[in-house]
Enzyme design. Structure first.
Site, mmCIF file in Angstrom:
data_model
loop_
_atom_site.group_PDB
_atom_site.id
_atom_site.type_symbol
_atom_site.label_atom_id
_atom_site.label_comp_id
_atom_site.label_asym_id
_atom_site.label_seq_id
_atom_site.Cartn_x
_atom_site.Cartn_y
_atom_site.Cartn_z
ATOM 1 N N HIS A 277 0.807 -1.212 0.000
ATOM 2 C CA HIS A 277 0.000 0.000 0.000
ATOM 3 C C HIS A 277 0.845 1.269 0.000
ATOM 4 O O HIS A 277 1.913 1.328 0.607
ATOM 5 C CB HIS A 277 -1.025 0.002 1.133
ATOM 6 C CG HIS A 277 -0.473 0.123 2.514
ATOM 7 N ND1 HIS A 277 -0.324 1.314 3.171
ATOM 8 C CD2 HIS A 277 -0.039 -0.834 3.373
ATOM 9 C CE1 HIS A 277 0.165 1.105 4.383
ATOM 10 N NE2 HIS A 277 0.346 -0.181 4.545
ATOM 11 N N GLU A 323 -5.389 1.516 2.256
ATOM 12 C CA GLU A 323 -5.208 0.275 3.023
ATOM 13 C C GLU A 323 -5.496 0.516 4.488
ATOM 14 O O GLU A 323 -6.104 -0.315 5.169
ATOM 15 C CB GLU A 323 -3.766 -0.237 2.850
ATOM 16 C CG GLU A 323 -3.497 -1.603 3.482
ATOM 17 C CD GLU A 323 -2.992 -1.547 4.915
ATOM 18 O OE1 GLU A 323 -2.863 -2.623 5.537
ATOM 19 O OE2 GLU A 323 -2.751 -0.427 5.438
ATOM 20 N N GLU A 324 -5.088 1.688 4.970
ATOM 21 C CA GLU A 324 -5.193 1.958 6.406
ATOM 22 C C GLU A 324 -6.643 2.067 6.882
ATOM 23 O O GLU A 324 -6.908 1.979 8.077
ATOM 24 C CB GLU A 324 -4.423 3.238 6.759
ATOM 25 C CG GLU A 324 -2.920 3.150 6.511
ATOM 26 C CD GLU A 324 -2.202 2.178 7.445
ATOM 27 O OE1 GLU A 324 -0.985 2.003 7.289
ATOM 28 O OE2 GLU A 324 -2.878 1.556 8.304
ATOM 29 N N HIS A 451 2.576 3.509 13.229
ATOM 30 C CA HIS A 451 1.420 4.408 13.252
ATOM 31 C C HIS A 451 1.614 5.598 14.187
ATOM 32 O O HIS A 451 0.664 6.041 14.853
ATOM 33 C CB HIS A 451 0.127 3.650 13.610
ATOM 34 C CG HIS A 451 -0.371 2.803 12.488
ATOM 35 N ND1 HIS A 451 -1.581 2.157 12.497
ATOM 36 C CD2 HIS A 451 0.208 2.453 11.299
ATOM 37 C CE1 HIS A 451 -1.764 1.493 11.364
ATOM 38 N NE2 HIS A 451 -0.691 1.658 10.612
HETATM 39 ZN ZN LIG Z 1 0.870 -1.063 6.354
#
Ligand SMILES: [Zn+2]
Length: 509
Positions: A277, A323-324, A451
């Site tokens: 991603h 994707e997240e 993250h």
């Molecule tokens: Zn990732």
């Protein structure tokens, strides 16, 4: 060290495609007799892809992606200028390497909280809980405001807590339902609670720490994930407990796109898809997650093109969007394919995080040896072996990485496409033994910056990038040459249509 005698022999065979065509049967036999498949490059006169794809070149891409994030809001989140400019960078790099990148566009339901979620205890004594420490709003949670509601625990002594409507038989209307993580999806638990008249639902972890969960589609009542530690505390004190819950969220239809690029040549009915991603979370530049995978894909595409010869199997590079927020780009792509287009896909390789600060060498668990690995189609184990063999050849330990559906391989596996890939570790904790294998610190997570705003260039582990990109490039080159171990397709297409002149004694023309 397992021998790769056959590798060398096979080089010979590879050198001349014409001779190759004539010996399809012989080639297949050679394969079988050799026992193990060649791990060397198809182009004996060139470096193997694993040496052409360098950590230095990947670093150059990462520096550029970091600059793009710096000038565009500090991230590459979906639907932001940071994503759009990074996408232009990817497309420009691919075009310079001779590809014709194209965009796969899609619409999706984007969920966001508009104001911070509130979870607080009003009785027996007032206590406010911290989001990100004690609780996390579940994505796609419905909105709502509940003040001083009583709490009822539902079958929290079982792994099926909240999974069965009958567990809510005597559920008091308006109470907050407290359920525990276990066998069924969070969305089902929350829906059962809402159907029973709950004003909100708290799902607590079956391990002490907090978790990030989703209810999948918008829930009728506020849904909050709670750490195991707090959940047990609440579960033990429901009698006098009253809570305040406020979730203010919205769902809007948004659109975004993934970028795809095919090698000009190679069999288009046996396509090797290689993806990761491009988007990041909003919290930071996502240099490891997933700038590292993006940079690896870009450099592998460039170097594959630089080899100057068509691979046997067409290779399709994919830079997924969104994707997240739930694997949206890859899922929309796979679900949008026709039956025939799906049939034309040989396999999928995923590269999501290859530069974790306290890394490990994880090969996605195609043999499903780990308890959390599910749904790997046949052939996925063979993909894992291609990577494992390479690491072993380098004298590097590798181990299975859970195939739990946490990244873009999920839609491919659900569609029955053999899948695999590499991963350098995320929020799992390194053991003493792993520290011996990989270096770094035991007792610390593989990516402490996961993250966060600190997922930046300073915290990338370049040994991880070097080792996993070499293994990744090797896997791409190997499978671009042959997918026989994965899907039984021999590397070379059947000889050209023969147009006979005679049938028996009689001339046909
Ligand atoms: Zn990732």
């Amino acid at each position: 060290m397992r021998s790769h005698l056959s590798g060398r022999a096979l080089h010979g065979v590879h050198r001349s495609p014409h001779r190759r065509r004539a010996t399809t049967a012989g080639f297949a036999a050679l394969f079988l007799t050799a026992g193990t498949l060649a791990s060397g490059p198809a182009h004996a006169d060139e470096l193997p892809l694993s040496e052409m794809v360098t950590a230095e070149a990947i670093e150059a891409h990462l520096v550029n992606l970091n600059t793009i994030a710096e000038y565009n809001g500090g991230n590459r989140a979906t639907n932001t200028p940071g994503y759009d400019v990074a996408a232009l960078y990817v497309e420009d790099q691919l075009e310079r390497a001779g590809y014709e990148p194209y965009r796969h566009e899609y619409e999706y339901e984007a969920w966001r909280t508009l104001t911070p979620t509130v979870l607080a205890r009003t009785t027996p004594e007032k206590t406010s809980y911290e989001e990100g420490e004690h609780f996390e709003t579940m994505s796609y949670s419905g909105s709502g405001s509940v003040r001083g509601a009583k709490v009822t625990a539902v079958a929290t002594d079982t792994a099926e807590s909240g999974c069965l409507p009958e567990q809510f038989a005597d559920f008091p209307e308006g109470h907050i339902a407290l359920v525990k993580r276990g066998s069924c999806p969070f969305g089902e638990k929350v829906q059962n609670a809402a159907d029973a008249g709950a004003s909100a639902a708290l799902v607590y972890n079956n391990e002490d720490e907090l978790f990030t969960g989703t209810v999948g589609t918008e829930s009728d009542v506020p849904a909050i994930g709670v750490s195991g530690a707090l959940g047990e505390e609440l579960n033990a004190s429901t009698r006098h407990l009253r809570l305040k819950v406020e979730v203010d969220a919205s769902i809007t239809t948004e659109s975004s796109y993934s970028i795809l690029a095919d090698t000009p040549g190679g069999k288009d009915d046996n396509v090797v898809v290689v993806g990761g991603h491009l988007d990041s979370v909003e919290d930071g530049p996502g240099i490891n997650d997933n700038g590292s995978g993006t940079a690896f894909l870009l450099e592998t595409a460039r170097q594959l093109a630089a080899q100057g010869e068509d691979p046997n199997n067409k290779v399709r590079f994919a830079f997924w969007g969104t994707e997240e927020s739930g694997l949206v780009g890859s899922t929309e792509y796979v679900e949008g394919l026709s039956e025939q287009e799906l049939d034309d896909l040989a396999l999928y390789l995923n590269f999501d995080m290859i530069g974790s600060n306290n890394y490990g060498r994880f090969v996605l668990d195609g043999r499903m040896e780990l308890p959390g690995s599910v749904g790997a189609p046949s052939g996925s184990g063979a993909i894992a072996k291609v990577f494992e063999d390479y690491f072993e050849e380098q004298g590097q330990v590798s181990e299975p990485g859970e195939l739990s559906g946490r990244s873009d391989y999920l839609a491919f596996m659900v569609a029955g496409i053999p899948s695999g890939g590499l991963f350098s570790g995320g929020d799992g904790t390194k053991t003493e033994e792993q520290a011996e294998w990989y270096g770094g610190e035991a007792g610390k997570t593989f990516d402490p910056y996961y993250h966060t705003p600190d997922d930046n260039l300073e915290n990338i582990n370049w040994d991880s990038v070097a080792e996993l990109s070499a293994a990744g490039a090797h896997g791409v080159e190997f499978l671009a040459e042959t997918t026989l171990p994965v899907n039984g397709v021999v590397p070379f297409s059947a000889p050209a249509e023969v147009e006979p002149l005679r049938k028996g004694d009689a001339w046909l023309r």
